[in-house]
Design an enzyme around this catalytic site. Structure first.
Site, PDB file in Angstrom:
ATOM      1  N   HIS A  95       0.805  -1.215   0.000  1.00  0.00           N
ATOM      2  CA  HIS A  95       0.000   0.000   0.000  1.00  0.00           C
ATOM      3  C   HIS A  95       0.839   1.266   0.000  1.00  0.00           C
ATOM      4  CE1 HIS A  95      -3.384  -2.421  -0.203  1.00  0.00           C
ATOM      5  NE2 HIS A  95      -4.256  -1.537   0.252  1.00  0.00           N
ATOM      6  N   ASP A 156      -6.094   4.761   9.972  1.00  0.00           N
ATOM      7  CA  ASP A 156      -7.512   4.868   9.598  1.00  0.00           C
ATOM      8  C   ASP A 156      -7.997   3.618   8.877  1.00  0.00           C
ATOM      9  OD1 ASP A 156      -7.434   7.400  10.588  1.00  0.00           O
ATOM     10  OD2 ASP A 156      -7.288   8.382   8.637  1.00  0.00           O
ATOM     11  N   GLU A 267     -10.101  13.560  15.007  1.00  0.00           N
ATOM     12  CA  GLU A 267      -9.547  13.884  13.692  1.00  0.00           C
ATOM     13  C   GLU A 267     -10.310  15.083  13.134  1.00  0.00           C
ATOM     14  OE1 GLU A 267      -8.874  10.885  10.750  1.00  0.00           O
ATOM     15  OE2 GLU A 267      -7.633   9.644  12.065  1.00  0.00           O
TER      16      GLU A 267
HETATM   17  C1  LIG Z   1      -6.114   3.390   2.126  1.00  0.00           C
HETATM   18  C2  LIG Z   1      -4.904   3.724   2.964  1.00  0.00           C
HETATM   19  C3  LIG Z   1      -5.062   4.327   4.196  1.00  0.00           C
HETATM   20  C4  LIG Z   1      -3.972   4.634   4.987  1.00  0.00           C
HETATM   21  N1  LIG Z   1      -4.175   5.223   6.195  1.00  0.00           N
HETATM   22  C5  LIG Z   1      -3.122   5.496   6.979  1.00  0.00           C
HETATM   23  C6  LIG Z   1      -3.305   6.094   8.244  1.00  0.00           C
HETATM   24  O1  LIG Z   1      -4.419   6.379   8.663  1.00  0.00           O
HETATM   25  N2  LIG Z   1      -2.211   6.343   9.008  1.00  0.00           N
HETATM   26  C7  LIG Z   1      -0.961   6.009   8.592  1.00  0.00           C
HETATM   27  O2  LIG Z   1      -0.036   6.206   9.345  1.00  0.00           O
HETATM   28  N3  LIG Z   1      -0.755   5.483   7.380  1.00  0.00           N
HETATM   29  C8  LIG Z   1      -1.806   5.220   6.566  1.00  0.00           C
HETATM   30  N4  LIG Z   1      -1.590   4.684   5.340  1.00  0.00           N
HETATM   31  C9  LIG Z   1      -0.206   4.544   4.860  1.00  0.00           C
HETATM   32  C10 LIG Z   1       0.390   3.207   5.224  1.00  0.00           C
HETATM   33  O3  LIG Z   1       0.750   3.190   6.585  1.00  0.00           O
HETATM   34  C11 LIG Z   1       1.650   3.009   4.406  1.00  0.00           C
HETATM   35  O4  LIG Z   1       1.332   3.081   3.037  1.00  0.00           O
HETATM   36  C12 LIG Z   1       2.281   1.669   4.667  1.00  0.00           C
HETATM   37  O5  LIG Z   1       3.532   1.652   4.047  1.00  0.00           O
HETATM   38  C13 LIG Z   1       1.423   0.598   4.053  1.00  0.00           C
HETATM   39  O6  LIG Z   1       1.667  -0.622   4.660  1.00  0.00           O
HETATM   40  P1  LIG Z   1       1.950  -1.919   3.787  1.00  0.00           P
HETATM   41  O7  LIG Z   1       1.837  -3.006   4.770  1.00  0.00           O
HETATM   42  O8  LIG Z   1       1.127  -2.027   2.578  1.00  0.00           O
HETATM   43  O9  LIG Z   1       3.480  -1.664   3.432  1.00  0.00           O
HETATM   44  P2  LIG Z   1       4.237  -1.701   2.045  1.00  0.00           P
HETATM   45  O10 LIG Z   1       3.728  -0.652   1.169  1.00  0.00           O
HETATM   46  O11 LIG Z   1       4.231  -3.078   1.508  1.00  0.00           O
HETATM   47  O12 LIG Z   1       5.704  -1.322   2.556  1.00  0.00           O
HETATM   48  C14 LIG Z   1       6.020  -0.021   2.999  1.00  0.00           C
HETATM   49  C15 LIG Z   1       7.522   0.121   3.210  1.00  0.00           C
HETATM   50  O13 LIG Z   1       7.920  -0.640   4.344  1.00  0.00           O
HETATM   51  C16 LIG Z   1       8.770  -1.693   3.962  1.00  0.00           C
HETATM   52  N5  LIG Z   1       8.296  -2.873   4.677  1.00  0.00           N
HETATM   53  C17 LIG Z   1       7.161  -3.579   4.465  1.00  0.00           C
HETATM   54  N6  LIG Z   1       7.069  -4.571   5.357  1.00  0.00           N
HETATM   55  C18 LIG Z   1       8.159  -4.481   6.137  1.00  0.00           C
HETATM   56  C19 LIG Z   1       8.650  -5.239   7.235  1.00  0.00           C
HETATM   57  N7  LIG Z   1       7.985  -6.288   7.712  1.00  0.00           N
HETATM   58  N8  LIG Z   1       9.822  -4.877   7.795  1.00  0.00           N
HETATM   59  C20 LIG Z   1      10.513  -3.819   7.330  1.00  0.00           C
HETATM   60  N9  LIG Z   1      10.104  -3.078   6.292  1.00  0.00           N
HETATM   61  C21 LIG Z   1       8.934  -3.411   5.700  1.00  0.00           C
HETATM   62  C22 LIG Z   1       8.654  -1.822   2.463  1.00  0.00           C
HETATM   63  O14 LIG Z   1       9.839  -2.301   1.873  1.00  0.00           O
HETATM   64  C23 LIG Z   1       8.368  -0.392   2.063  1.00  0.00           C
HETATM   65  O15 LIG Z   1       9.551   0.349   1.987  1.00  0.00           O
HETATM   66  C24 LIG Z   1      -2.665   4.365   4.521  1.00  0.00           C
HETATM   67  C25 LIG Z   1      -2.494   3.776   3.269  1.00  0.00           C
HETATM   68  C26 LIG Z   1      -3.597   3.451   2.493  1.00  0.00           C
HETATM   69  C27 LIG Z   1      -3.385   2.837   1.159  1.00  0.00           C
END
Ligand SMILES: Cc1cc2nc3c(=O)[nH]c(=O)nc-3n(C[C@H](O)[C@H](O)[C@H](O)COP(=O)(O)OP(=O)(O)OC[C@H]3O[C@@H](n4cnc5c(N)ncnc54)[C@H](O)[C@@H]3O)c2cc1C
Ligand SMILES: *[C@@H]1O[C@H](CO)[C@@H](O)[C@H](O)[C@H]1NC(C)=O
Ligand SMILES: *[C@@H]1O[C@H](CO)[C@@H](O)[C@H](O)[C@H]1NC(C)=O
Ligand SMILES: *[C@@H]1O[C@H](CO)[C@@H](O)[C@H](O)[C@H]1NC(C)=O
Ligand SMILES: *[C@@H]1O[C@H](CO)[C@@H](O)[C@H](O)[C@H]1NC(C)=O
Ligand SMILES: *[C@@H]1O[C@H](CO)[C@@H](O)[C@H](O)[C@H]1NC(C)=O
Length: 515
Positions: A95, A156, A267
């Site tokens: 994400h 969120d 918020e």
């Molecule tokens: C619809 C939506 C709502 C969101 N709402 C919020 C919110 O309310 N508050 C907020 O803070 N953020 C929010 N986010 C942002 C979200 O926290 C970040 O996009 C986060 O990176 C997504 O998590 P993911 O698990 O998909 O990680 P990924 O996108 O898969 O990874 C993010 C980064 O972390 C690294 N990574 C992934 N897993 C690990 C691991 N296990 N160890 C070390 N590094 C790792 C990856 O290499 C990459 O660099 C939102 C995103 C979306 C799409």
């Protein structure tokens, strides 16, 4: 031979569009003995993310069967030394917005494979859960609720992984009180960039522990996290009120987050010339005064919505009602615009998933998302609002604009997370979608608006920080980290000296020495 291979790798990997697996990489990884498997073919999914703008194909995707698979793979790449161009990106739920979980020509580790690793709840005086780094927050919550417990600090949206949000910060309406998610972690298990598997906490390997929290994946892959829990609330009162005066809106927000007895979640969001929004609410929120509310007309004004919740259960519903009344009586919202709802705690926390399902059914989820998240110091939030909401943005029909205050004292300055240097700062999140993929206008327009917002901050000398930062040049990263850069770079040298991990953040570039 080595040189030739290297050249080959450069040629193949240099070409992003080409969907070929690299035989050099495949043969070099053949000796790996793992419980899961490495795929060299179905790699295109690992080149996508929520942002839907960057597509960097990896050479291979690791479907780990165990945590030791992750360690063995990183160790293998580490031992190949700087003669190899291979990098490793952990992919949570993908994400990210600009390819942060992608690895151009490298290995993507599908962390969600490890979600089967037990989520273990420890009930006691200070309850906690041990969860896999690849687990989704929603699944961790469901497991905790079976024990009547829940994590304290949220995002969120819950269909994100533990490792993904802890690599950023994890911010939502509870952070003013509990701090971001990274302030609620007791221990991490991490695979470093050398392929070592280590436990770390404030007591043990503390430097690695703090480095990894908010560390943008630069210091290790989080395979397990121990997260603080509290007794789970049963129900929430969910309240929205409207303001047309920005100063009253933010003063009320700041007052609420400074109180000892206050709401559980605070918020806010901005509504600019947005059609239909108030009507949408009526389905899920009840106006306090239906007649007045139906007569309310925004008259084209910019509106600010303050959103709050208060937890309750059957036993204390009456007392909570009184507390809510008392709190609302201190606020200066437009009287006819009080909207309320009561939902279960789970329904509240998983609220964005409802929108996801709706958007998916209309094909509006997998579209480009040119999001911009900024942390703005309190002393400049009015200047920011006057310019950005008053002049730069004509409407907010492209997606929500969140705006709410946070208190620095709830952030631990030993972590890698970067925030403005002021006691109170605001998260301002421009969550735009650019739906018409055929019409590049909407994406272009949104990106131009983002640039204008960033330019304005620069010109006006607003010392903001980006959340979920995106930069392409090391000078920009240095400026982002400010006087914390040296520590960040030092930690990189200790835990990932070959710059193998999370290349999609574009902070450090793996140096390749030809032999
Ligand atoms: C619809 C939506 C709502 C969101 N709402 C919020 C919110 O309310 N508050 C907020 O803070 N953020 C929010 N986010 C942002 C979200 O926290 C970040 O996009 C986060 O990176 C997504 O998590 P993911 O698990 O998909 O990680 P990924 O996108 O898969 O990874 C993010 C980064 O972390 C690294 N990574 C992934 N897993 C690990 C691991 N296990 N160890 C070390 N590094 C790792 C990856 O290499 C990459 O660099 C939102 C995103 C979306 C799409
Ligand atoms: C590799 O593992 C994934 C996930 O465990 C599985 O879906 C896939 O079928 C496996 N592929 C092979 C070739 O075994
Ligand atoms: C980390 O600690 C947990 C218990 O807290 C233990 O089960 C695990 O084996 C440890 N891992 C390592 C790599 O030491
Ligand atoms: C921020 O939090 C600290 C610690 O809880 C508190 O003392 C301080 O008053 C808060 N600041 C504001 C402006 O609310
Ligand atoms: C507000 O939106 C309407 C259509 O939704 C548009 O016609 C009008 O120009 C907009 N007003 C401003 C001030 O941008
Ligand atoms: C972190 O905050 C503490 C006080 O809370 C302060 O003493 C210390 O100097 C700060 N460290 C850094 C690196 O800013």
């Amino acid at each position: 031979m080595h040189y030739f291979l290297e050249l080959f790798v450069v040629l193949v990997l240099g070409s992003v569009a080409m969907h070929v697996s690299d035989p050099g990489v495949a043969s070099s990884l053949e000796s790996l003995r793992i419980d899961g498997n490495l795929s060299f073919h179905d790699v295109s999914l690992a080149a996508r993310d929520f942002g839907n703008r960057y597509r960097l194909l990896p050479s291979a995707v690791l479907h780990p069967g165990s945590v030791s698979d992750v360690a063995a793979t990183v160790r293998h790449v580490f031992r190949m030394g700087s003669g190899s161009k291979l990098t490793v990106a952990a992919r949570g739920h993908g994400h990210s917005l600009q390819g942060q979980a992608q690895a151009d020509g490298g290995i993507v580790v599908r962390m969600e494979n490890l979600r089967g690793c037990e989520t273990k709840v420890h009930d006691g005086e200070q309850p906690y859960v041990d969860a896999s780094g690849g687990a989704l927050w929603i699944n961790v919550l469901l497991e905790c609720l079976k024990h009547g417990l829940a994590p304290k600090s949220w995002t969120d949206y819950l269909h994100l992984t533990i490792g993904g949000t802890l690599s950023n910060a994890g911010i939502s309406g509870q952070a003013f009180r509990h701090g971001p998610q990274i302030s609620n972690v007791h221990q991490l298990e991490i695979v470093t960039g050398k392929g070592e598997l280590l436990n770390c906490s404030a007591e043990e390997n503390a430097d690695l522990f703090y480095a990894a929290l908010g560390g943008l994946g630069q210091f290790g892959i989080i395979t397990r996290a121990r997260i603080a829990l509290e007794p789970a609330p049963k129900m929430v009162k969910w309240i929205r009120v409207l303001y047309s005066d920005f100063a009253s809106f933010t003063e009320d927000q700041e007052m609420l987050i400074s109180l000892k007895e206050t709401f559980d979640y605070i918020e806010g969001f901005v509504i600019i010339n947005r059609t239909g929004l108030l009507n949408n609410w009526r389905s899920s929120f009840n106006p306090q005064n239906p007649v007045q509310a139906s007569e309310f007309d925004s008259d084209g004004r910019i509106l600010f919505c303050l959103e709050m919740t208060k937890n309750f259960d059957q036993d204390n519903a009456e007392t909570v009602n009184q507390q809510v009344e008392a709190l609302l009586s201190k606020l200066r919202y437009i009287p006819s615009t009080l909207f309320q709802s009561e939902v279960s705690y789970l329904e509240f926390l998983d609220r964005v998933h409802v929108s996801e399902v709706k958007l998916r059914s209309k094909g509006l989820w997998e579209v480009p998302h040119p999001w911009l998240n900024l942390l703005i110091p309190r002393t400049r939030i009015r200047d920011f609002a006057a310019q950005v909401f008053g002049k730069i943005l004509p409407d907010s029909n492209n997606g929500p604009i969140l705006l709410y205050p946070l208190n620095k004292s709830k952030w631990d300055n030993r972590t890698s997370a970067v925030i403005p240097d002021e006691e109170i700062f605001y998260l301002v999140a421009f969550l735009s979608s650019a739906p018409s993929s055929s019409d590049h206008d909407s994406l272009d327009r949104a990106l131009k608006q983002n640039d204008r917002i960033l330019d304005f901050c620069k010109q006006a000398g607003i010392r903001m920080k980006q959340y979920l930062p995106y930069y392409t040049m090391q000078e920009e990263w240095r400026a982002h980290f400010g006087d914390r850069w040296e520590d960040f770079a030092r930690r990189k040298g200790v835990y990932d000296p070959l710059y193998i991990l999370a290349p999609g953040q574009r902070i450090f570039q793996k140096a390749v020495r030809s032999s």
